[in-house]
Design a protein around this motif. Structure first.
Motif, PDB file in Angstrom:
ATOM      1  N   GLU A  38       0.831  -1.209   0.000  1.00 13.60           N
ATOM      2  CA  GLU A  38       0.000   0.000   0.000  1.00 13.60           C
ATOM      3  C   GLU A  38       0.865   1.258   0.000  1.00 13.60           C
ATOM      4  OE1 GLU A  38      -3.823  -1.979   2.360  1.00 13.60           O
ATOM      5  OE2 GLU A  38      -2.300  -0.851   3.465  1.00 13.60           O
ATOM      6  N   ALA A  39       1.949   1.241   0.770  1.00  9.64           N
ATOM      7  CA  ALA A  39       2.838   2.403   0.804  1.00  9.64           C
ATOM      8  C   ALA A  39       3.551   2.605  -0.525  1.00  9.64           C
ATOM      9  CB  ALA A  39       3.859   2.241   1.938  1.00  9.64           C
ATOM     10  N   LEU A  40       3.983   1.505  -1.138  1.00  9.01           N
ATOM     11  CA  LEU A  40       4.702   1.604  -2.411  1.00  9.01           C
ATOM     12  C   LEU A  40       3.790   2.041  -3.542  1.00  9.01           C
ATOM     13  CD1 LEU A  40       7.282   1.140  -4.095  1.00  9.01           C
ATOM     14  CD2 LEU A  40       6.538  -1.238  -4.379  1.00  9.01           C
ATOM     15  N   THR A  41       2.648   1.389  -3.694  1.00  8.97           N
ATOM     16  CA  THR A  41       1.770   1.725  -4.824  1.00  8.97           C
ATOM     17  C   THR A  41       1.191   3.129  -4.702  1.00  8.97           C
ATOM     18  OG1 THR A  41      -0.099   0.603  -3.756  1.00  8.97           O
ATOM     19  CG2 THR A  41       1.206  -0.678  -5.341  1.00  8.97           C
ATOM     20  N   ALA A  42       1.194   3.688  -3.488  1.00  9.45           N
ATOM     21  CA  ALA A  42       0.760   5.075  -3.322  1.00  9.45           C
ATOM     22  C   ALA A  42       1.694   6.044  -4.039  1.00  9.45           C
ATOM     23  CB  ALA A  42       0.673   5.426  -1.841  1.00  9.45           C
ATOM     24  N   LYS A  43       2.892   5.578  -4.387  1.00 13.11           N
ATOM     25  CA  LYS A  43       3.851   6.419  -5.111  1.00 13.11           C
ATOM     26  C   LYS A  43       3.591   6.430  -6.619  1.00 13.11           C
ATOM     27  CE  LYS A  43       6.337   7.389  -1.468  1.00 13.11           C
ATOM     28  NZ  LYS A  43       6.288   8.794  -0.931  1.00 13.11           N
ATOM     29  N   ASP A  98       0.894   6.628 -10.125  1.00 14.43           N
ATOM     30  CA  ASP A  98      -0.364   7.076 -10.715  1.00 14.43           C
ATOM     31  C   ASP A  98      -0.845   6.019 -11.710  1.00 14.43           C
ATOM     32  OD1 ASP A  98      -0.232   9.621  -9.372  1.00 14.43           O
ATOM     33  OD2 ASP A  98       1.311  10.207 -10.828  1.00 14.43           O
ATOM     34  N   HIS A  99      -1.828   6.379 -12.527  1.00 11.05           N
ATOM     35  CA  HIS A  99      -2.286   5.561 -13.652  1.00 11.05           C
ATOM     36  C   HIS A  99      -2.869   4.214 -13.209  1.00 11.05           C
ATOM     37  CE1 HIS A  99      -0.002   8.628 -15.656  1.00 11.05           C
ATOM     38  NE2 HIS A  99       1.145   8.136 -15.245  1.00 11.05           N
ATOM     39  N   ASP A 100      -3.497   4.182 -12.015  1.00 14.52           N
ATOM     40  CA  ASP A 100      -4.149   2.975 -11.505  1.00 14.52           C
ATOM     41  C   ASP A 100      -3.179   1.817 -11.308  1.00 14.52           C
ATOM     42  OD1 ASP A 100      -6.698   4.229 -11.494  1.00 14.52           O
ATOM     43  OD2 ASP A 100      -6.909   3.815 -13.635  1.00 14.52           O
ATOM     44  N   LEU A 101      -1.918   2.112 -11.117  1.00 14.67           N
ATOM     45  CA  LEU A 101      -0.919   1.068 -10.863  1.00 14.67           C
ATOM     46  C   LEU A 101      -0.941   0.754  -9.365  1.00 14.67           C
ATOM     47  CD1 LEU A 101       1.965   2.485 -13.087  1.00 14.67           C
ATOM     48  CD2 LEU A 101       0.491   0.541 -13.614  1.00 14.67           C
ATOM     49  N   ASP A 102      -1.866  -0.083  -8.945  1.00 13.62           N
ATOM     50  CA  ASP A 102      -2.036  -0.317  -7.515  1.00 13.62           C
ATOM     51  C   ASP A 102      -2.087  -1.798  -7.153  1.00 13.62           C
ATOM     52  OD1 ASP A 102      -4.542  -0.912  -8.516  1.00 13.62           O
ATOM     53  OD2 ASP A 102      -5.580   0.717  -7.494  1.00 13.62           O
ATOM     54  N   SER A 103      -1.542  -2.656  -8.025  1.00 10.05           N
ATOM     55  CA  SER A 103      -1.408  -4.076  -7.726  1.00 10.05           C
ATOM     56  C   SER A 103       0.050  -4.474  -7.938  1.00 10.05           C
ATOM     57  CB  SER A 103      -2.295  -4.912  -8.648  1.00 10.05           C
ATOM     58  OG  SER A 103      -3.665  -4.619  -8.430  1.00 10.05           O
ATOM     59  N   VAL A 133       6.911  -6.194  -9.412  1.00  4.84           N
ATOM     60  CA  VAL A 133       6.219  -5.781 -10.627  1.00  4.84           C
ATOM     61  C   VAL A 133       4.960  -5.048 -10.176  1.00  4.84           C
ATOM     62  CG1 VAL A 133       5.261  -6.510 -12.831  1.00  4.84           C
ATOM     63  CG2 VAL A 133       7.028  -7.900 -11.712  1.00  4.84           C
ATOM     64  N   ILE A 134       4.799  -3.823 -10.637  1.00  2.00           N
ATOM     65  CA  ILE A 134       3.639  -3.007 -10.284  1.00  2.00           C
ATOM     66  C   ILE A 134       2.774  -2.871 -11.532  1.00  2.00           C
ATOM     67  CG2 ILE A 134       2.868  -0.841  -9.258  1.00  2.00           C
ATOM     68  CD1 ILE A 134       4.837  -2.396  -7.504  1.00  2.00           C
ATOM     69  N   THR A 135       1.474  -3.087 -11.385  1.00  2.00           N
ATOM     70  CA  THR A 135       0.607  -3.025 -12.560  1.00  2.00           C
ATOM     71  C   THR A 135      -0.831  -2.734 -12.149  1.00  2.00           C
ATOM     72  OG1 THR A 135       0.050  -4.171 -14.630  1.00  2.00           O
ATOM     73  CG2 THR A 135       0.054  -5.494 -12.599  1.00  2.00           C
TER      74      THR A 135
END
Length: 421
Positions: free
Chosen positions: A86-91, A93-98, A277-279
């Protein structure tokens, strides 16, 4: 040292690489410095793995505390990976939250390629003609430094890499168009041979290509072509990520484009083997439905704790701002050297990823660049080379690098150029 190198060759293989003609036998590190087994001190201007500085006490404590409490894999539920994710994906944009956590950048890029296949149903990949994305069987097909056994497969096509001194298209202003034309040709070839286009994968800082100076929007035309062909965009942030470039947290932000997948690695946990991998959720779901995948060590509690500590240190110690300030200061010092040494053809960089390209008699000065690396090592400063001809001094220190470190770097470069140039 001779005995150590003999044992190393026997155990690790005769072609296991070392830096420098006289390898450095390291014993410990702290901050931006390393010490060898003889007690000699070196300023580290190369290693981006210890992103917040060698042996940062908060990272060491996080690893030790979690290792003394629990370590297992992600088939058991654990809060650490969720809090970090959660902390990492908060960095982003573009709906990259998985995300998928793995152990190395090579693994991350391997997974990203499979994500692209699962999402598009296609297998063709486009990259540059002077790149590196890791060591697995899949990603080694992207690299250009060594031909794989059996040769390069026809599902990978390459566009001409941007370059400050020898730009495709003939001018720096024209190389974005030239790159897009190369991508257009690659798309046509992949569609003709039946692979189609699954992805364009690039380091948004074009680090292994020699980190050329590129303007915002450089990739816009190429990306539009890939998307029109049904492909997606993978940004390999293993080198420029986590604020190293100073102006932004991520290289794709600096060029102002929206990747579909981002891969992370080296600096993520300051030396603990962590990558990711963030996507977007729909891409992760397609991957999980298309491939059976599990990583025993990826995202384990100790790895998550180490990575969270790094994230917190970057914020608490203002390391992105430090990279911007000290990087600009260091580039200014290198430009002063450029006025005194005509072999310095170009000085460039962003944040704490910068360097100087060397030319002599109208040609890339590869031998001189190698001699400079050796001379700097002998004078107690560690750096290396980069670029198509290995004629660019690559300076990529821990992000705790300060102005006093930059002064020492510049003073040592001055003395080394005076000795070998």
């Amino acid at each position: 040292m001779a005995d150590v190198l003999t044992r190393r060759a026997r155990l690790l293989g005769p072609h296991m690489t070392t830096f420098y003609r006289e390898p450095v036998h390291l014993a410990r590190g702290e901050g931006t410095y390393l010490w060898d087994t003889d007690g000699r001190k070196y300023l580290d201007c190369y290693n981006n793995v210890p992103h917040v500085g060698h042996c940062h006490p908060r990272v060491v404590e996080a690893i030790a505390t979690q290792a003394a409490t629990l370590n297992t894999h992600t088939r058991y539920v654990h809060d650490g990976i969720l809090e970090y994710g959660e902390a990492l994906t908060a960095k982003f944009d573009h709906d990259l939250d998985s995300m998928v956590m793995v152990c190395s950048g090579s693994e991350a890029n391997d997974v990203a390629l499979r994500m692209a296949q699962a999402m598009t149903g296609k297998t063709g990949v486009i990259t540059t003609d002077n790149t590196y994305h890791g060591n697995t069987a899949a990603v080694s097909q992207l690299n250009t430094s060594k031909v794989p056994i059996g040769g390069f497969q026809d599902h990978v096509k390459r566009a001409p890499a941007p370059d400050n001194m020898m730009p495709p298209g003939g001018t720096r202003e024209g190389q974005a168009k030239a790159f897009a034309e190369g991508v257009k040709t690659a798309i046509a070839e992949l569609e003709a041979n039946g692979h189609g286009v699954s992805a364009l994968i690039v380091c948004p800082y074009f680090a292994n290509e020699g980190f050329p100076t590129l303007e915002e929007g450089f990739l816009d035309d190429a990306i539009a072509l890939v998307r029109a062909a049904g492909g997606i965009i993978i940004a390999d942030e293993v080198q420029p990520g986590f604020g190293r470039i100073g102006s932004h947290w991520w290289g794709h932000q600096k060029l102002n484009f929206a990747p579909d997948i981002v891969t992370l690695g080296k600096p993520m946990a300051n030396g603990h083997p962590v990558a990711a991998v963030i996507t977007r959720p729909e891409i992760l779901t397609a991957f999980q439905e298309g491939f059976k995948y599990f990583n025993t060590f990826g995202g384990n509690p100790v790895s998550a704790a180490a990575a969270m500590a790094v994230l917190n240190v970057i914020e608490d110690e203002n390391l992105v701002e430090n990279a911007k300030d000290v990087g600009a200061y260091a580039v200014g010092l290198l430009k002063e050297l450029q006025t005194r040494y005509d072999v310095i053809a170009d000085v460039r960089g962003s944040g704490l990823f910068f360097g100087a390209e060397l030319w002599r008699d109208g040609k890339p000065a590869t031998a001189l660049c190698d001699a400079m690396v050796e001379e700097m090592r002998n004078r107690g400063v560690l750096l290396h080379t980069e670029g198509r001809f290995d004629n660019t001094l690559k300076i990529r220190p821990p992000c705790a690098f300060g102005r006093a470190d930059a002064d020492l770097l510049a003073e040592t470069l001055d003395a080394a150029f005076g000795a070998v140039a």
